[in-house]
Each structure stands twice: as C-alpha cells, then as structure tokens.
Write an enzyme that holds these catalytic residues in place. Structure first.
Site, short mmCIF file in Angstrom:
data_model
loop_
_atom_site.label_atom_id
_atom_site.label_comp_id
_atom_site.label_asym_id
_atom_site.label_seq_id
_atom_site.Cartn_x
_atom_site.Cartn_y
_atom_site.Cartn_z
N GLU A 86 -42.71 -64.80 12.50
CA GLU A 86 -41.35 -65.05 12.97
C GLU A 86 -40.94 -64.04 14.02
O GLU A 86 -40.22 -64.38 14.97
CB GLU A 86 -40.37 -65.04 11.79
CG GLU A 86 -40.69 -66.06 10.70
CD GLU A 86 -40.93 -67.46 11.23
OE1 GLU A 86 -40.18 -67.90 12.13
OE2 GLU A 86 -41.87 -68.13 10.76
N MET B 160 -37.76 -69.44 9.57
CA MET B 160 -37.27 -69.96 10.84
C MET B 160 -36.85 -68.81 11.73
O MET B 160 -36.10 -67.92 11.31
CB MET B 160 -36.09 -70.91 10.61
CG MET B 160 -35.50 -71.49 11.90
SD MET B 160 -36.72 -72.53 12.77
CE MET B 160 -35.99 -72.55 14.41
N GLU B 161 -37.29 -68.86 12.98
CA GLU B 161 -37.20 -67.74 13.90
C GLU B 161 -35.87 -67.64 14.63
O GLU B 161 -35.83 -67.30 15.82
CB GLU B 161 -38.33 -67.84 14.93
CG GLU B 161 -38.27 -69.05 15.86
CD GLU B 161 -39.00 -70.28 15.37
OE1 GLU B 161 -39.32 -71.16 16.19
OE2 GLU B 161 -39.25 -70.37 14.16
N ASN B 162 -34.75 -67.87 13.97
CA ASN B 162 -33.46 -67.72 14.63
C ASN B 162 -33.35 -66.32 15.24
O ASN B 162 -33.53 -65.33 14.53
CB ASN B 162 -32.34 -67.93 13.62
CG ASN B 162 -32.54 -69.16 12.77
OD1 ASN B 162 -32.64 -70.26 13.28
ND2 ASN B 162 -32.61 -68.95 11.46
N GLU C 130 -45.53 -72.22 18.58
CA GLU C 130 -46.20 -72.05 17.29
C GLU C 130 -47.61 -71.51 17.38
O GLU C 130 -48.02 -70.69 16.56
CB GLU C 130 -46.17 -73.39 16.53
CG GLU C 130 -44.78 -73.92 16.22
CD GLU C 130 -43.94 -72.92 15.43
OE1 GLU C 130 -44.50 -71.96 14.84
OE2 GLU C 130 -42.71 -73.10 15.40
#
Length: 800
Positions: free
Chosen positions: A271, A238-240, A293
């Site tokens: 990511e 997840m690309e936090n 995406e």
C-alpha cells in the site's frame, strides 16, 4: 472540490453536500455529474437550480456550461453493508458503530457528487459532522473545530476513488519518522491487539519509507500517514493517500506464525508503494491498472526482501501469489498485463486479479534483469517526476524506460505486457531446455532464468540461462542429479514441468533441499502439475505426506497444505479416495505436531492443520474445552473456532456448543465464525438454513455472506449437496438486487458448487453463463470457477 458530510443522522443515512469548481474548454457544451443518492434535495449550476429529477441512472446532465463553473449538490446518501461506498458496521463486542469509506472502484457517487473517472483529479477539502464521541480520520489531517465538527486539511489532487473518511470511536497509536507523522488505528475492542502489533508495523512502515525514498528519489508527498484497520473490508487493503485502510483481521487476536506477519508486512509495503504508483501518478484509465498494481506488488516484495527482516519474502510470493496468477492464466478470463479492454469500471474490476498483481510483478522482475537495475530505477524515477499529481499510460511509461535504457522496448512489451498466456519451461535429462507458449496466445518471450540440480539435498550443478529460443541445449551441465529444477531461483514467469525421474524422487528428496526458493518452485510444480493433469494427484499426495512433515518454511507449509485440503483432496481425487486421503493429511499434521518444538511456528501451523483435518473426537472436544492445548494457544479464540468448525463438519457441534463458544467470544470475528460453523454442519436442515440465509436475508453483511458460503460447502454428502448446484445458478445472481459488485463477485466465487465435480454441474453453469441477466462480475466468477472444476474433471479422467 468541497465535500461536507453529516454522519450524525442515525444508522441508515448520512448527509452529503458537494461543491465543485471546474472549467470548460468549450463554453456552451454539456457534460454530466455522477451521483447515486437516496434523495437529492437541491442542485445548482452557476447559481441556477436544476431539478433533481433530471438524474437518470446516476447521471445528472449539466448543460450550457460557462468557461468557469460551480455546481452544488445537496443530497442524502445511504450507508452500505457490503463494504463499498461509506460502510457502517456495528461491533458486537461493545455495540459501537464504525464508518469507513471504500470508494474503489466506482462507489464515490454513493458518497458525494463527482466526475467519477481516474484522470479527473482534484484537491479535496472535506468537513465532517459526527457524534461527539467519535474520532474522524481522512486523506487530510483531521482537526476537531467544535465538539462533533471536523475539518480535514485540503489534499493534493486525488482521483475520486482514493477519497476516504473513517469515523467512529477508533483508538490510536502514533509515531513519527523522517518528518512524517504516523498513526495506526483500530476499533476500540481491538485496542490490546493494536498495541501489541503496532511496534512491528511501525518498524516495517519506517523501513519501507526509507527504501522507497532511496529507490525513487521522490519523497512521500501526502502529509500524515495513517493506517486504519477497519471491519468487514472487501479487499486486503486500500491505498487511500495518507489514510490507508486494512481489513482488521490482520490485527491477529491469537498466535500468529511468521508467515502471517510477513503477509501483513508485505501488505503494508504494497500500500505504501501505491503512494507513488497509483496515487502520485494514477493510470489514465483502467486498462492500465497494472501501472498501479504490478508495480506495488513488485516493489513491496523487493522492499520486504531488502529492507526488513523478511529477506525470504520471495518464497511466499512464489508459492502464494504466483500460484494465484498461474490459476488466472489457465482461466478463460486470462488477459494481457497491460491494455486489457476496460470499457467501463465494472469491466475493469474483473481484472484486479493474479495477472495484474503477480504476473505483472514477475514481468517487472524480468524487465529489471533485461535492463539492469540502475537503468530500471532511473526510468521509474523519470516517469514519476514527469507525471506527478497527474496520470500516465503504458506508452508514456515505456518512453521513460527506453530513455533510461537507450534502446527500444517495443518487442519486449509486446511479448510480456501486451500478450496473454504463460509459457511452460521443461528441462530434459539430455540437457534440452524447452519453452512452450500456449497455442492460443503465441509469443516469443525472452526468459532470464537459471537451472539447478540436487542430489541428497546438495546442489550439484547450477547454470544461468537466457532462453531466447523455444529450445536450447545446456552444455556441460551435470544432468544426472536426482532432482533437476528449471527456474530454480523463480526469476521468470513460467509454469514448470518436471521430468519423470525428478517427480518420482520428490517424496524422499524435496525436503532435503536447503534452498527454500527451489523448494517453492518444486512444490509449485507439483500443484500446477495436478491442476494441469500432468501430475497424478496420488503422487502429489505421496509427496505431501512424505515431504511436508519435514518442510522448514512456514509459508510453504501453510500454502501447500491449503492447496491439498481445499482443492486437491476434495476435488481431484476420486470420491472413494477422499476419506483416506484426508486421514493421511491429518496423519502428516500429527507427525509434524508431535515432533515440533514447543511454541514454534512449525507447531502452530501443524496444530492448525491437525485441528482442521482430524477426526479424533476426544482430541477435538478437549481442545475446544481448552484442555491439552499446544503451547501458546491457551485462550486463542481463533484456534478454538478452527476446532469447532471441524466438529461441526463431523456433525459433533450442536446449537448449545456453538452458542457456548460464541458466548465466550462476543467479537465480530466470533460472530462470523459461529455463522460459518452452523453452515458447516452436514445435516439437511442445516444446509437449508444456511442457503436461505445466504441467498434471501438482505440484512446480512458482506462478511456474513462470505462466512455462510465458506461453511456451506465444507461438509455434506454429495447426494445432499448436488441439488444446490442448480440452486446456485438460480439464486446467487439475484443477490445483485441488493449487493454491490465487489461483494457479490466474492460470494459468487465462494458459493460455487466446486464439491459437485460432475459433468452435470458443468452443463448447469455453462447454461447460466449464457444468460443475459448476469452481471459481468458474476459471469466471470462463474466462468473462472467452472474452469477449475473442469480441471478436476480432466484430471480424474486422465488418472483414473
């Protein structure tokens, strides 16, 4: 926004205090705040109290707003066990607890009160109270101000679903590149694996940063760059911003083939690409999730192929990601790349699929060919600069690209981005190249592709083609080649139909072709042909047993073998052929294993396939006891579990053997593997136990449920499994009472009765899909898996 979290209240709940300052363009108007808490203690708006019982279905009304407002919510929240929200997991290796935030897609209100939609971005200032022995990480640089008290530096504007906090006794490895502080972190019990793999991961991280900086001409803006490997993670990563989370199974415990390192490297690059596409510029609403995406997918494979050692990464894309996308196109839930309706977040969640990723990336490859790479990159840079720290949508992206191109992209976008469906490309021996669009989704798509012919492994002709009409004739092509390959460089998005002569020649010719991309296209044509009932699965099996032992690319070896063992053999072949087909797969694996160089990727991949398909009891028992193991697999716990699960499927693993192996591997991975092994045993009592654990035990985590579902359907007679088709449609939907949507959709997919390839199963599932009590995600999972089962039934009927 200011968020204060108290993670030192025990294992069940945590404290959450949120202060939000916001403006209102129309004073006196009303809105609502999102909050889903165990208990809300106090709420104040501009100093006035609001009764917490005003919250209805997670919405807190805010009335009579001023021009400038401050709302504060003090609440108690619950840790999750399903990988969503603030997930808490206990590591069985040392009984240490770990916490991480995964607020995708709409879980932010379970951690802090917020206005939960992607176009309401705000800076975050976060403080965390945690046990004194814990480390805290997050989007901003974490500083421990007093023992157990941490402050995270204020962030740039973020969407709610990008906010994360990770806390626990994490261990770290640190570096720096181009002025950017880098960190990689993992559970304490994974410290040896972290230190082993960190140099390679740092290398890819640095190479990707350099590539993106050169390409975008926009620097990474989010300060430190931490990558945290966390347990029981639903997604791959997840690309936090500044604090990317990865599933920690990517820290490989034992031997890892090059293909596995490639996948992890690509995930790192994917990511990181999101730092620009998704984080710096976020889609305005979920109907444009492709702007996140598709771009990350495309840029990651471009970066790995150009800037890292994995110059052949598009081969893995073709056999892995595109096959995923083609399956999504054949499913009833197919949708356009852009503009697919998303009335709410849960509807949007369903579209994080092979279309939004693989098809979108393939369409962008076509756009690069259509525009030229310089114009494409200029348009992307202009889009990023004009929307940084804000939001964008399809029309704004197209405007930037049209400015760079100097021409309209309206028709191109309508055909490629805004219309669902995948074309079929075929090349006849008379030189006729055809493009067939699906009747349900007609489109006039321009394809830039190539065709090639091979004889005795040598390329005897090659032609670049712009396919502007449904049919063109290739002039002067040498079409008497043994194998002719449309889309030989895999440049376009299209399923390939091979001519009969090429199909017939594949068993002896496929492995002789030197070009791995062309082989990927051919293997993919065989697989999609089986799934579409245009290729006899028996011919596919002949091709596998003849060509796979000589395949030199480990990504092709791994993915093709999985397609045969997971779908083609158990589902598409008639039941009386399954056992002998399994023996042929095991025979191909044994031949490859015995001929492979010691310690090579070929030996590793073939050993894993042999371990999962062999019925040689002596070999399997020796391997599980650690005897006569292939080079490099001594002490490899993951390989041992592959062997044990095969023994379990053969009903050769009693409780004592499973307990002994689990006792030697007290990690989280070992615990999950033991669950899968117990569920894999074929006995009726074993299946009853596994099904009860899967559908009734509310204490099971998301990963435990996945392990049980995967093991359950891997063995057992059709007679014993048949009743569970009915139990699936009655029992699995009820998990929604305690399981989050992301985790439940995965369970609904893994627990689907795909082994029961019968018309009665179709009827059961169709009736279930029509029920009003199903969640949207479970309904889609059921429908998509039903589509695959119907593919198997169609193939069996056609080739009987």
């Amino acid at each position: 926004m200011e968020v204060d979290l108290d993670l030192d209240r025990g294992a069940e709940d945590f404290g959450s205090t949120t202060r939000i300052r916001f403006s209102c363009s129309t004073p006196g108007a009303a809105t609502f705040l999102d909050v889903r808490a165990v208990n809300v203690e106090t709420v104040t708006l501009n100093g006035d109290s609001i009764a917490p019982d005003q919250i209805v279905e997670g919405r807190l009304p805010l009335a009579d707003l001023a021009a400038d407002n401050t709302v504060e919510v003090v609440a108690t929240m619950a840790y999750s066990r399903d990988g969503q929200g603030l997930h808490r997991s206990t590591d069985p290796a040392d009984d240490e607890d770990y916490v991480y935030g995964h607020l995708f897609l709409d879980a932010a209100p379970t951690v802090f009160a917020c206005f939960d939609q992607p176009d309401l971005k705000a800076p975050y200032a976060v403080t965390v109270r945690a046990p004194q022995e814990w480390v805290v990480l997050g989007n901003g640089r974490a500083t421990q101000t007093t023992p157990g008290q941490w402050e995270l530096s204020e962030t740039l504007p973020l969407a709610t679903y990008f906010v994360t906090v990770c806390a626990g006794p994490y261990v770290s490895v640190r570096d720096e590149h181009d002025g950017i502080p880098l960190g990689i972190h993992a559970r304490r019990s994974l410290q040896p694996e972290l230190e082993k793999h960190a140099p390679q991961m740092f290398e890819v991280t640095k190479q990707s940063f350099d590539y993106y900086h050169r390409t975008f001409e926009v620097r990474y803006p989010f300060g430190d760059y931490d990558q945290i490997f966390v347990p029981e993670f639903n997604a791959g990563a997840m690309e936090n911003p500044g604090c990317v989370t990865f599933r920690d199974t990517m820290l490989f415990r034992g031997a890892a083939a090059r293909e596995q390192i490639l996948q992890r490297s690509n995930t790192i690059a994917h990511e990181m690409a999101h730092m620009w596409f998704g984080d710096l510029v976020t889609m305005r609403w979920w109907d444009d999730l492709w702007l996140n995406e598709s771009f990350a997918e495309f840029m990651a494979y471009t970066a790995t192929s150009r800037a890292t050692e994995f110059t052949d990464s598009w081969v893995e894309f073709g056999i892995s990601r595109k096959q995923w996308g083609y399956a999504a196109e054949r499913a009833p839930s197919t949708h356009p790349v852009a503009g697919s309706p998303a009335p709410d977040a849960q509807s949007a969640l369903e579209n994080f699929d092979g279309i939004s990723y693989a098809k979108g990336a393939s369409v962008l490859r076509q756009l690069v060919t259509f525009m030229g790479e310089d114009a494409f990159n200029a348009g992307v840079t202009a889009y990023l600069r004009s929307h940084e720290h804000g939001n964008g949508e399809l029309s704004e992206f197209l405007a930037a690209m049209e400015q760079a191109q100097g021409a309209s992209l309206t028709e191109w976008s309508r055909a490629w981005l805004e219309t669902a469906g995948v074309d079929v490309i075929a090349l006849d021996r008379d030189g006729t190249l055809t493009r067939t669009s699906p009747p349900k989704y007609p489109a006039d798509r321009l394809h830039s592709l190539d065709v090639a012919g091979f004889t005795d492994g040598t390329k005897v002709f090659h032609a670049a083609v712009t396919l502007e009409a449904p049919q063109v004739t290739l002039e002067g092509a040498v079409l008497d080649a043994t194998v002719i390959v449309p889309n030989a460089a895999d440049l376009t998005w299209a399923q390939v139909d091979l001519d009969e002569a090429s199909l017939a020649a594949l068993p002896r010719e496929l492995s002789r072709i030197a070009d791995p991309v062309a082989r990927s296209v051919l293997w993919g044509a065989v697989l999609t042909g089986v799934f579409r009932a245009t290729v006899d699965p028996r011919l596919a099996l002949d091709t596998f047993t003849a060509a796979w032992p000589h395949e030199s690319d480990d990504a092709l070896m791994t993915r093709v073998a999985a397609a045969f063992t997971d779908r083609i053999v158990p589902h598409f072949l008639s039941p009386e052929l399954v056992e002998s087909a399994g023996g042929r797969i095991a025979g191909a694996a044994l031949m490859t294993f015995e001929g492979a160089e010691s310690g090579s990727d070929r030996e590793l991949v073939s050993a894993r396939l042999l371990a999962s398909t062999s019925t040689d009891e002596d070999r399997l028992l020796a391997w599980v006891d650690g005897s006569n193991l292939p080079a490099g697999l001594e002490g490899d716990a993951d390989f041992r579990w592959i062997v044990l699960r095969t023994l379990a499927r053969l009903d050769l693993a009693d409780d004592a053997l499973i307990a002994r192996v689990e006792g030697d591997d007290t990690t989280l991975s070992g615990h999950l593997a033991a669950l899968a092994a117990r569920a894999a045993r074929p006995g009726i009592p074993d299946k009853e136990w596994a099904w009860a654990e899967l559908t009734q035990n509310r204490a099971r985590s998301n990963y435990e449920l996945n392990a049980l579902a995967t093991g359950f359907w891997s063995s057992g007679s059709l007679e014993d499994l048949r009743p569970y088709a009915a139990r699936y449609v009655s029992d699995v939907p009820h998990l929604a009472q305690w399981l989050g949507a992301d985790a439940l959709d995965r369970v609904a997919t893994l627990a689907f009765p795909a082994r029961v390839v019968e018309a009665e199963t179709v009827d059961l599932v169709r009736e279930a899909i029509a029920r009003p009590d199903l969640t949207a995600g479970v309904r889609r999972s059921m429908a998509d898996e039903l589509s695959k089962l119907e593919e198997a039934l169609t193939s069996r009927a056609h080739w009987a």
